[in-house]
Scaffold this active site. Structure first.
Site, PDB file in Angstrom:
ATOM      1  N   ASN A 182       0.803  -1.379   0.004  1.00  0.00           N
ATOM      2  CA  ASN A 182       0.130  -0.094   0.194  1.00  0.00           C
ATOM      3  C   ASN A 182       1.055   1.011  -0.133  1.00  0.00           C
ATOM      4  O   ASN A 182       1.598   1.516   0.978  1.00  0.00           O
ATOM      5  CB  ASN A 182      -0.916   0.147   1.327  1.00  0.00           C
ATOM      6  CG  ASN A 182      -1.796   1.122   1.447  1.00  0.00           C
ATOM      7  OD1 ASN A 182      -1.857   1.924   0.476  1.00  0.00           O
ATOM      8  ND2 ASN A 182      -2.651   1.389   2.321  1.00  0.00           N
ATOM      9  N   LYS A 198       0.088   4.142  -0.295  1.00  0.00           N
ATOM     10  CA  LYS A 198      -0.734   5.363   0.128  1.00  0.00           C
ATOM     11  C   LYS A 198      -0.444   6.620  -0.907  1.00  0.00           C
ATOM     12  O   LYS A 198      -0.494   6.671  -1.982  1.00  0.00           O
ATOM     13  CB  LYS A 198      -0.155   5.684   1.405  1.00  0.00           C
ATOM     14  CG  LYS A 198      -0.459   4.464   2.517  1.00  0.00           C
ATOM     15  CD  LYS A 198      -0.394   4.464   3.862  1.00  0.00           C
ATOM     16  CE  LYS A 198      -0.488   3.393   4.555  1.00  0.00           C
ATOM     17  NZ  LYS A 198      -0.297   3.387   5.981  1.00  0.00           N
ATOM     18  N   HIS A 257      -9.953   1.330   4.560  1.00  0.00           N
ATOM     19  CA  HIS A 257      -8.636   1.779   5.171  1.00  0.00           C
ATOM     20  C   HIS A 257      -8.790   2.423   6.381  1.00  0.00           C
ATOM     21  O   HIS A 257      -9.556   3.438   6.426  1.00  0.00           O
ATOM     22  CB  HIS A 257      -7.491   2.225   4.350  1.00  0.00           C
ATOM     23  CG  HIS A 257      -5.992   2.204   4.990  1.00  0.00           C
ATOM     24  ND1 HIS A 257      -5.796   3.131   5.725  1.00  0.00           N
ATOM     25  CD2 HIS A 257      -5.170   1.356   4.816  1.00  0.00           C
ATOM     26  CE1 HIS A 257      -4.528   2.642   6.340  1.00  0.00           C
ATOM     27  NE2 HIS A 257      -4.056   1.589   5.563  1.00  0.00           N
ATOM     28  N   GLU A 303      -7.133   5.052   7.623  1.00  0.00           N
ATOM     29  CA  GLU A 303      -7.060   6.232   7.488  1.00  0.00           C
ATOM     30  C   GLU A 303      -8.174   6.906   6.795  1.00  0.00           C
ATOM     31  O   GLU A 303      -8.366   8.188   7.119  1.00  0.00           O
ATOM     32  CB  GLU A 303      -5.759   6.400   6.591  1.00  0.00           C
ATOM     33  CG  GLU A 303      -4.308   6.098   7.094  1.00  0.00           C
ATOM     34  CD  GLU A 303      -3.228   5.720   6.337  1.00  0.00           C
ATOM     35  OE1 GLU A 303      -3.354   5.783   5.293  1.00  0.00           O
ATOM     36  OE2 GLU A 303      -2.396   4.960   7.120  1.00  0.00           O
ATOM     37  N   GLU A 325      -5.880  -4.696  10.380  1.00  0.00           N
ATOM     38  CA  GLU A 325      -4.740  -3.609  10.509  1.00  0.00           C
ATOM     39  C   GLU A 325      -5.174  -2.936  11.548  1.00  0.00           C
ATOM     40  O   GLU A 325      -5.928  -2.103  11.756  1.00  0.00           O
ATOM     41  CB  GLU A 325      -4.793  -2.638   9.195  1.00  0.00           C
ATOM     42  CG  GLU A 325      -4.568  -3.415   8.012  1.00  0.00           C
ATOM     43  CD  GLU A 325      -3.979  -2.394   7.106  1.00  0.00           C
ATOM     44  OE1 GLU A 325      -2.772  -2.479   6.570  1.00  0.00           O
ATOM     45  OE2 GLU A 325      -4.605  -1.443   6.564  1.00  0.00           O
ATOM     46  N   GLY A 348       1.911   2.615  10.844  1.00  0.00           N
ATOM     47  CA  GLY A 348       2.680   3.651  10.382  1.00  0.00           C
ATOM     48  C   GLY A 348       3.545   3.999  11.811  1.00  0.00           C
ATOM     49  O   GLY A 348       4.142   5.131  11.738  1.00  0.00           O
ATOM     50  N   SER A 392       2.915  -1.942  10.254  1.00  0.00           N
ATOM     51  CA  SER A 392       4.508  -1.886  10.683  1.00  0.00           C
ATOM     52  C   SER A 392       5.007  -3.244  10.279  1.00  0.00           C
ATOM     53  O   SER A 392       5.775  -3.496  11.117  1.00  0.00           O
ATOM     54  CB  SER A 392       4.472  -1.296  12.157  1.00  0.00           C
ATOM     55  OG  SER A 392       4.151   0.013  12.381  1.00  0.00           O
TER      56      SER A 392
HETATM   57  P1  PGA Z   1       2.377   0.725   7.431  1.00  0.00           P
HETATM   58  O1  PGA Z   1       0.983   0.575   6.860  1.00  0.00           O
HETATM   59  O2  PGA Z   1       3.025  -0.945   7.190  1.00  0.00           O
HETATM   60  O3  PGA Z   1       3.275   1.631   7.041  1.00  0.00           O
HETATM   61  O4  PGA Z   1       2.222   0.486   8.989  1.00  0.00           O
HETATM   62  C1  PGA Z   1       0.154  -0.476   6.725  1.00  0.00           C
HETATM   63  C2  PGA Z   1      -1.255   0.026   5.946  1.00  0.00           C
HETATM   64  O5  PGA Z   1      -1.736   0.860   6.426  1.00  0.00           O
HETATM   65  O6  PGA Z   1      -1.607  -0.620   5.212  1.00  0.00           O
END
Ligand code: PGA
Length: 358
Positions: free
Chosen positions: A10, A12, A96, A98, A166, A172, A212
């Site tokens: 991803n 982003k 997601h 976010e 997640e 992140g 992460s």
């Molecule tokens: P990350 O993001 O690996 O940077 O924690 C995962 C995601 O949001 O899909």
């Protein structure tokens, strides 16, 4: 029922045309097992979808990061499932955290999107997960079950759905769920699906983990019985990280482009690799980047026993330090010339002295 391992990247809201092309080039050069063993899907920002799709090897696939909740029309700024289908984009990430958090996407809204995208022929990576407050309140399963229940109420066929668990607190943040934490939620969720959807769906739906994930922590996570892959954010932007992760998930040693005869290496040797990798700072490119970018290394991997030796090297141009294999001479970040500090020549391999001259 066998569930094929799934690796999603991803990206982003990141990348320039050049950066995106660089990642694609690295992925294209990667030696990985076939599609029958692992499914690799990368999700660049919308605007890069056509270029990535055009350049990406045919056994890897692309995903959009969102799609509109119903048929397209006067919805400024949105992209409909029909547009994605028209562009030949097979996958879409929906729900997601976010978007759930920053754009207030509710469980029902996400579920409507999932149902509409599926109805148009897209495959869906549907994201679910709890916040830190919810975990601390002991309601993790309730939260992910509610999110899944909303989707279950709107769809009847789960063949084209991958659930991405997640935990919001792990995204992140560098704070990854432990393998036991991830396995507990995946197993509980599968049980919930068994009871509330069907035994068949519970057995066949892939539940992947995101938050992460990187090369250092993926192997142990991947060993969990109910964990069927990863959705990788930050680490997927580091060129080659995806197939590095793929290797870490127990693919045969011959798939590891860094290996001479990894099958014959002891567990102890493997651990020392892990230490080297995990000690590299998050600021620097992962060692795998330089491996993946170095074609000559791939060609010579069966000839040079020293290929497995990692050394500290400083870049004369960008002045950054990396752990790289002995024979890599170009900076993984800026392709400037590397100065190697062999462990045998310095007592402290992490010592910044001697500094590379600018
Ligand atoms: P990350 O993001 O690996 O940077 O924690 C995962 C995601 O949001 O899909």
């Amino acid at each position: 029922m066998a569930r094929k391992f799934f690796i999603g990247g991803n990206w982003k809201c990141n990348g320039t045309t050049d950066e995106v092309k660089k990642i694609v080039t690295t992925l294209n050069e990667a030696q990985v097992p076939g599609e029958d063993v692992v499914e690799v899907v990368v999700s660049p920002p919308y605007v890069f979808l056509p270029v990535v799709k055009g350049l990406l090897r045919p056994d890897f696939h692309v995903a959009a990061q969102n799609s509109w909740v119903r048929k397209g029309g006067a919805f400024t700024g949105e992209i409909s499932a029909e547009i994605l289908v028209n562009l030949g984009i097979p996958w879409v990430i929906l729900g997601h955290s976010e978007r759930r958090q920053l754009l207030n996407e509710s469980n029902e809204f996400v579920a409507d999107k999932v149902a509409y995208a599926l109805s148009q022929g897209l495959k869906v990576i549907a994201c679910i997960g709890e916040t830190l407050e919810q975990r601390e309140a002991g309601i993790t399963l309730n939260v992910v079950a509610e999110q899944t229940k909303a989707i279950a109420a709107k769809i009847s066929n789960w063949d084209n759905v991958v659930l991405a668990y997640e935990p919001v607190w792990a995204i992140g943040t560098g704070k990854v769920a432990t393998p036991a934490q991830a396995q507990e939620v995946h197993a509980d969720l599968r049980k919930w699906i068994h009871e509330h959807v069907s035994a068949d769906v519970a057995a066949s739906v892939r539940i992947i983990y995101g938050g992460s994930v990187n090369g250092g922590n993926s192997k142990e996570l991947a060993g969990q019985p109910d964990l069927d892959g990863f959705l990788v954010g930050g680490a997927s932007l580091k060129t080659g990280e995806i197939y590095y992760i793929n290797w870490r998930n127990g693919m045969k040693a011959k798939e590891d482009p860094r290996s001479n005869n990894r099958n014959e290496e002891s567990e102890e040797e493997e651990e020392s690799w892990d230490d080297s990798e995990e000690s590299s700072s998050s600021e620097s490119c992962c060692p795998s980047s330089s491996f993946n970018n170095n074609k000559e290394y791939h060609q010579n991997q069966n000839q040079n026993q020293n290929n497995n030796v990692l050394v500290v090297a400083g870049c004369k141009s960008c002045l950054m330090y990396f752990m790289v294999p002995k024979q890599v001479e170009d900076c993984p970040k800026c392709t400037g010339q590397l100065l190697h500090f062999d462990r045998s020549q310095t007592n402290d391999p992490t010592s910044p002295s001697p500094s590379p001259s600018p």
